[in-house]
Design a protein around this motif. Sequence first.
Motif, PDB file in Angstrom:
ATOM      1  N   TYR A   1     -24.281 -44.135 -18.394  1.00 16.59           N
ATOM      2  CA  TYR A   1     -24.779 -45.289 -19.137  1.00 16.59           C
ATOM      3  C   TYR A   1     -26.142 -44.601 -19.318  1.00 16.59           C
ATOM      4  CZ  TYR A   1     -27.140 -45.470 -14.039  1.00 16.59           C
ATOM      5  OH  TYR A   1     -27.370 -44.539 -12.648  1.00 16.59           O
ATOM      6  N   GLY A   2     -27.003 -45.676 -19.873  1.00 23.18           N
ATOM      7  CA  GLY A   2     -28.700 -45.261 -20.567  1.00 23.18           C
ATOM      8  C   GLY A   2     -29.099 -46.857 -20.839  1.00 23.18           C
TER       9      GLY A   2
ATOM     10  N   THR B   1     -27.028 -56.978 -19.385  1.00 19.90           N
ATOM     11  CA  THR B   1     -28.584 -57.194 -19.680  1.00 19.90           C
ATOM     12  C   THR B   1     -29.205 -57.226 -18.398  1.00 19.90           C
ATOM     13  OG1 THR B   1     -29.624 -57.494 -22.164  1.00 19.90           O
ATOM     14  CG2 THR B   1     -31.160 -57.745 -20.713  1.00 19.90           C
ATOM     15  N   THR B   2     -30.193 -56.738 -17.967  1.00 23.98           N
ATOM     16  CA  THR B   2     -30.493 -56.990 -16.345  1.00 23.98           C
ATOM     17  C   THR B   2     -31.401 -58.375 -16.230  1.00 23.98           C
ATOM     18  OG1 THR B   2     -32.869 -55.131 -16.736  1.00 23.98           O
ATOM     19  CG2 THR B   2     -30.860 -54.502 -15.534  1.00 23.98           C
TER      20      THR B   2
ATOM     21  N   SER C   1     -30.703 -48.590  -9.826  1.00 22.32           N
ATOM     22  CA  SER C   1     -32.389 -48.273  -9.985  1.00 22.32           C
ATOM     23  C   SER C   1     -32.243 -48.203 -12.074  1.00 22.32           C
ATOM     24  CB  SER C   1     -32.386 -46.643  -9.822  1.00 22.32           C
ATOM     25  OG  SER C   1     -32.213 -46.052  -8.879  1.00 22.32           O
ATOM     26  N   LEU C   2     -32.158 -49.547 -11.851  1.00 20.51           N
ATOM     27  CA  LEU C   2     -32.613 -49.920 -13.012  1.00 20.51           C
ATOM     28  C   LEU C   2     -34.020 -51.069 -13.419  1.00 20.51           C
ATOM     29  CD1 LEU C   2     -28.763 -51.044 -14.156  1.00 20.51           C
ATOM     30  CD2 LEU C   2     -29.498 -48.967 -14.324  1.00 20.51           C
ATOM     31  N   THR C   3     -34.563 -50.569 -14.566  1.00 25.04           N
ATOM     32  CA  THR C   3     -35.666 -51.470 -15.119  1.00 25.04           C
ATOM     33  C   THR C   3     -34.805 -52.869 -14.841  1.00 25.04           C
ATOM     34  OG1 THR C   3     -36.355 -49.368 -15.956  1.00 25.04           O
ATOM     35  CG2 THR C   3     -37.310 -51.477 -16.437  1.00 25.04           C
TER      36      THR C   3
ATOM     37  N   ALA D   1     -26.402 -53.241 -11.273  1.00 27.65           N
ATOM     38  CA  ALA D   1     -25.179 -54.113 -12.131  1.00 27.65           C
ATOM     39  C   ALA D   1     -24.341 -53.086 -11.388  1.00 27.65           C
ATOM     40  CB  ALA D   1     -25.496 -54.041 -13.565  1.00 27.65           C
ATOM     41  N   ASN D   2     -22.967 -54.067 -10.955  1.00 29.94           N
ATOM     42  CA  ASN D   2     -21.642 -54.100 -11.139  1.00 29.94           C
ATOM     43  C   ASN D   2     -20.973 -53.873 -11.908  1.00 29.94           C
ATOM     44  OD1 ASN D   2     -22.756 -53.573  -8.019  1.00 29.94           O
ATOM     45  ND2 ASN D   2     -22.009 -55.541  -7.465  1.00 29.94           N
TER      46      ASN D   2
END
Length: 517
Positions: A213-214, A267-268, A237-239, A195-196
């Motif tokens: 972040y988390g 939310t990805t 490297s997000l899920t 995400a940017n």
Amino acid sequence: MKKQLLLALFAIPVIANAQFFQNFEASTSIPTGWTALNGGDTNTWEIIDYTGGSITAYSGARTASIRYNSDAHDDYLVTPAITVTAGVSDYLSFYARSRDPLYPETISLKISTTTPTAAAFTNTLAATVAPSSGPDFYRYSYDLSAYIGQTIYIGFYSATTDLFYFDIDDVLNGPKPACDIPSSIVVNGVTSNSANISWTASATPGATYQIEYGPTGFTQGTGTIANSGTAFATLPSLTPSTAYQFYVRSNCAANGFSTWSTAQSFTTTCAPLATFPYTENFDNATIPSCWGNEAVSGAGVATWTYVTTNGNSSIMPKSAPRMAEFRTEEAGEKAKLLLPPLNISALANPELRFSLANVNWFGDIDELRVFYKANPNDAWTQVGSSYTTENAAWLDVSIPLPNKSANYLIALEGTSNWARGIDVDNVSVVDTSATLAVNDVAKNNGVKIYPNPVKDVLNINTDKKVSSIEIFSLTGQLVRKLDNNSKQVNVSDLKKGVYLLRVKSEGKDESFKIVKD
């Protein structure tokens, strides 16, 4: 989450250092030391309590507000006297909201250096305070150092006519902060694994930034830390399909860190689909998995729904039991329905297909447009036609998809003209495996387009009656239209390049890529 917007140089200091902090919670009367000046219509600034309502104050349960009237406002909400002192009271901030996008309220900020009377407000601190309309609050901050040594009053001034509500909350006067908190935080370009984020750059020269972040709900101090030298960062490297939360703070070197921003969230997306054909028939009463809604700025907050019949029960789902529909009771509202992200990079000839119906009501017709993005950071680009005429029975639509990519986004945008609804069913993305470098393009219903590439005359071979033929540039510009049952199109005068040919026949609305040689 409350949105924040910083429109001056500095951000909010620690409240304990404030000369005053007013959140209008004490009672439903104008606070002691404040003044409401009513110089226009009968409505003036008042305190509104939101307990039990559908919207809230920024903090607590109350705001100071001014509401619509058919006559013009000429009204001030005036602060207590402020003796502007460097490092003590040289800064003002507050949160503001304009509630209705169809009737956007604005105010201005005026300053009196003498008395809290209307005629004394001869200086302007901000000519226009205009937050984006809706339920969210935006933060505004102002440097008062030009008035150091003077005693001033600040007036929140309204002069509008017949609009809606303007609300303010958490007004603070205190010291100008040494290191400003990042504000105007924006999240965009969200994918399945990144995400940017961006924000307003600090006024402190050489400031850098830190992001923590988390997953949503993580405890600060346990998240992932990222650093940035500019007011922009990519969180990597997000899920996929995961809700995240983050905070940003400024590092002003000698002045140290600012406090953290309020929590921001996103939310990805789902991982891009790569197995085709992909089909969605809207069989459930809720939005399909990995699909999404996207509001259109200034066009309301309505979303698509999933129904068993249209507004006058003249259209039933093409594929039972439900279909997607955009229908509102407010003309002019729009909303995008987003397909899941798609990896179409390996498809030889990707195509979007769907069935469309839009029944008129006393001549009004709801509209549909299709948009795509090859990359999440791109602007939406319309592809295919604008569907603005009535289809009282299902119309099958096919649109070739340009600019293939591994993270492709498609949006169906409905526009309400207060008719019977835009209805869509049987959405699919397929690979037709057709190749542009052959002498014809064959479709499943028997339509053939030849020769392709074409130099002079393009032939359309079908046993159906053709009601219209249109040729568009790849940027959506209509360059040729025929409205009779012609089966030939002279394209000799077109420039060389790739075009989109739309053929509308009985129950079909198909598009083809053609190459002008």
